[in-house]
Write a protein that holds these residues in place. Structure first.
Motif, PDB file in Angstrom:
ATOM      1  N   ALA A  17      -7.176  14.604  15.277  1.00  0.00           N
ATOM      2  CA  ALA A  17      -5.714  14.669  15.429  1.00  0.00           C
ATOM      3  C   ALA A  17      -5.071  13.680  14.448  1.00  0.00           C
ATOM      4  O   ALA A  17      -5.643  12.625  14.147  1.00  0.00           O
ATOM      5  N   TRP A  18      -3.896  14.021  13.971  1.00  0.00           N
ATOM      6  CA  TRP A  18      -3.188  13.195  12.976  1.00  0.00           C
ATOM      7  C   TRP A  18      -3.130  11.729  13.399  1.00  0.00           C
ATOM      8  O   TRP A  18      -3.398  10.824  12.609  1.00  0.00           O
ATOM      9  N   ARG A  19      -2.804  11.473  14.682  1.00  0.00           N
ATOM     10  CA  ARG A  19      -2.638  10.079  15.145  1.00  0.00           C
ATOM     11  C   ARG A  19      -3.963   9.309  15.131  1.00  0.00           C
ATOM     12  O   ARG A  19      -3.971   8.089  15.166  1.00  0.00           O
ATOM     13  N   ASP A  20      -5.078  10.002  15.066  1.00  0.00           N
ATOM     14  CA  ASP A  20      -6.379   9.317  15.036  1.00  0.00           C
ATOM     15  C   ASP A  20      -6.877   9.068  13.608  1.00  0.00           C
ATOM     16  O   ASP A  20      -8.009   8.612  13.419  1.00  0.00           O
ATOM     17  N   GLY A  21      -6.027   9.330  12.652  1.00  0.00           N
ATOM     18  CA  GLY A  21      -6.435   9.140  11.257  1.00  0.00           C
ATOM     19  C   GLY A  21      -6.227   7.711  10.803  1.00  0.00           C
ATOM     20  O   GLY A  21      -5.362   7.427   9.989  1.00  0.00           O
ATOM     21  N   THR A  22      -7.039   6.800  11.304  1.00  0.00           N
ATOM     22  CA  THR A  22      -6.838   5.381  10.982  1.00  0.00           C
ATOM     23  C   THR A  22      -8.084   4.779  10.327  1.00  0.00           C
ATOM     24  O   THR A  22      -9.208   5.154  10.651  1.00  0.00           O
ATOM     25  N   ILE A  23      -7.848   3.851   9.412  1.00  0.00           N
ATOM     26  CA  ILE A  23      -8.948   3.023   8.910  1.00  0.00           C
ATOM     27  C   ILE A  23      -8.487   1.560   9.025  1.00  0.00           C
ATOM     28  O   ILE A  23      -7.296   1.287   9.131  1.00  0.00           O
ATOM     29  N   HIS A  24      -9.442   0.651   9.029  1.00  0.00           N
ATOM     30  CA  HIS A  24      -9.110  -0.746   9.302  1.00  0.00           C
ATOM     31  C   HIS A  24      -8.283  -1.376   8.169  1.00  0.00           C
ATOM     32  O   HIS A  24      -8.514  -1.068   6.999  1.00  0.00           O
ATOM     33  N   VAL A  25      -7.341  -2.257   8.556  1.00  0.00           N
ATOM     34  CA  VAL A  25      -6.515  -2.904   7.516  1.00  0.00           C
ATOM     35  C   VAL A  25      -7.343  -3.792   6.596  1.00  0.00           C
ATOM     36  O   VAL A  25      -6.913  -4.114   5.485  1.00  0.00           O
ATOM     37  N   ALA A  26      -8.539  -4.183   7.072  1.00  0.00           N
ATOM     38  CA  ALA A  26      -9.390  -5.028   6.215  1.00  0.00           C
ATOM     39  C   ALA A  26     -10.215  -4.203   5.226  1.00  0.00           C
ATOM     40  O   ALA A  26     -10.973  -4.764   4.438  1.00  0.00           O
ATOM     41  N   SER A  27     -10.065  -2.892   5.250  1.00  0.00           N
ATOM     42  CA  SER A  27     -10.859  -2.086   4.304  1.00  0.00           C
ATOM     43  C   SER A  27     -10.339  -2.348   2.881  1.00  0.00           C
ATOM     44  O   SER A  27      -9.154  -2.627   2.674  1.00  0.00           O
ATOM     45  N   GLU A  28     -11.256  -2.244   1.937  1.00  0.00           N
ATOM     46  CA  GLU A  28     -10.896  -2.506   0.536  1.00  0.00           C
ATOM     47  C   GLU A  28      -9.860  -1.499   0.028  1.00  0.00           C
ATOM     48  O   GLU A  28      -9.078  -1.797  -0.869  1.00  0.00           O
ATOM     49  N   ALA A  29      -9.875  -0.301   0.626  1.00  0.00           N
ATOM     50  CA  ALA A  29      -8.874   0.705   0.240  1.00  0.00           C
ATOM     51  C   ALA A  29      -7.473   0.191   0.534  1.00  0.00           C
ATOM     52  O   ALA A  29      -6.537   0.422  -0.236  1.00  0.00           O
ATOM     53  N   VAL A  30      -7.327  -0.520   1.639  1.00  0.00           N
ATOM     54  CA  VAL A  30      -6.013  -1.048   2.015  1.00  0.00           C
ATOM     55  C   VAL A  30      -5.730  -2.338   1.246  1.00  0.00           C
ATOM     56  O   VAL A  30      -4.663  -2.513   0.658  1.00  0.00           O
TER      57      VAL A  30
END
Ligand SMILES: Cc1ncc(COP(=O)(O)O)c(C=O)c1O
Length: 313
Positions: A17-30
């Motif tokens: 689901a769209w709302r479950d599309g999360t990755i951690h703020v500490a990821s290098e992508a962020v």
């Protein structure tokens, strides 16, 4: 214009689901924008039932090239990714034109280590319904950006690395603030490079002229498609060479091209009208043919199309 929020996206192997599309703020992508991505279209066929992914394999190949240059490793095979794209589009129930964006991202870890296996590498894909823009039908007024296209001697302009798009965004926003729709960027040698999310072609006489892949452009799939269509089907000579800014001012016609931009006519540059200042006849022919090909109306290019619904009908 805010995008319509789709019901689903694909994240690390699953449609969620769209709302479950999360990755951690500490990821290098962020933290450092360490990701590479693709922008791909799926076009509706004339029967209104089938959708065709346009040049899926070429986009997958470029995604791997982007990952290779950025020393990343894709965690899925081409077959798995193609199945994922289809599953995502089907889950959202899209039947009209779609733009989707598979992204390879670095998660948490030390991305400055040499070995990419020392950092988690994940993938996600977003898919949106995307109708044809007014810019494509009516054309855009453009300006020469004061920002130069990022050069290959510092970051790889030929691939879709997320970091390149700071450069694109600065150019785009500046153009909009100055009352233009889309800028044309020069490279660090002062030659025409491309738009912030599209390649550039101009027409002089019966010749289509476009900067070479060594002009700090993205190695665009649409650019190559249009070169082939112009040469093989429309009978135009296509020349890949450097272009000066002032040469565009005296061009008969010009257009931007890309998966997102499709074929977007350029009406003027820096207030110099190109040709008669409207959408030129050659640009229209290129557009019409491109749309026929992408909608599956031209048999000889059906191999570029991957059906999404297939036997599901
Ligand atoms: C910077 C840039 N140039 C050119 C293009 C056109 O590339 P393609 O035809 O592969 O979509 C894009 C993406 O659409 C882009 O982001």
């Amino acid at each position: 214009m805010a995008k319509e929020t789709p019901a689903y996206l694909w994240l690390d192997g699953k449609v969620v689901a769209w709302r479950d599309g999360t990755i951690h703020v500490a990821s290098e992508a962020v933290v450092r924008g360490e990701s590479v991505f693709e922008g791909v279209r799926a076009y509706a066929g004339d029967d209104g039932k089938e959708l065709f992914i346009f040049r899926n394999q070429d986009h997958l190949d470029r995604l791997r090239q982007s990952a290779k240059i950025m020393r990343m490793t894709l965690p899925y095979s081409d077959e798995e990714l193609t199945a994922a794209f289809k599953a995502l589009i089907r889950a959202n129930g899209f039947r009209d034109n779609v733009h989707f964006r598979p992204t390879v991202y670095f998660g948490e870890g030390e991305s400055n280590q040499f070995d990419p296996s020392e950092i988690d590498t994940g993938m996600y894909c977003l898919a949106y319904r995307r109708t044809r823009s007014k810019a494509v039908t009516e054309g855009v007024k453009s300006c020469t950006s004061t920002w130069r296209r990022n050069t290959d001697v510092s970051t790889p302009s030929r691939i879709k690395a997320a970091g390149n798009y700071h450069n694109s965004r600065l150019a785009h926003v500046e153009a909009r603030m100055n009352g233009f729709s889309s800028p044309l960027m020069l490279n660090d040698r002062g030659k025409v490079s491309e738009g912030p999310a599209s390649c550039f072609m101009m027409i002089r006489g019966n010749r289509v002229i476009t900067p070479p892949v060594t002009a700090d452009i993205l190695e665009s799939i649409t650019r190559q498609t249009i070169i082939d269509l112009c040469r093989d089907d429309l009978g135009f000579e296509v020349i890949e060479r450097d272009i000066d800014r002032t040469e565009v001012y005296i061009a008969d016609e010009a257009f931007f091209c890309g998966s997102g931009a499709e074929v977007t006519p350029m009406l003027s540059l820096d207030h110099y009208p190109l040709g008669a200042g409207g959408v030129g006849p050659i640009t229209r022919r290129v557009q019409d043919h491109y749309f026929d090909v992408t909608a599956g109306r031209v048999e000889k290019y059906r191999h570029w199309l991957t059906p999404v619904y297939g036997t599901e009908g």
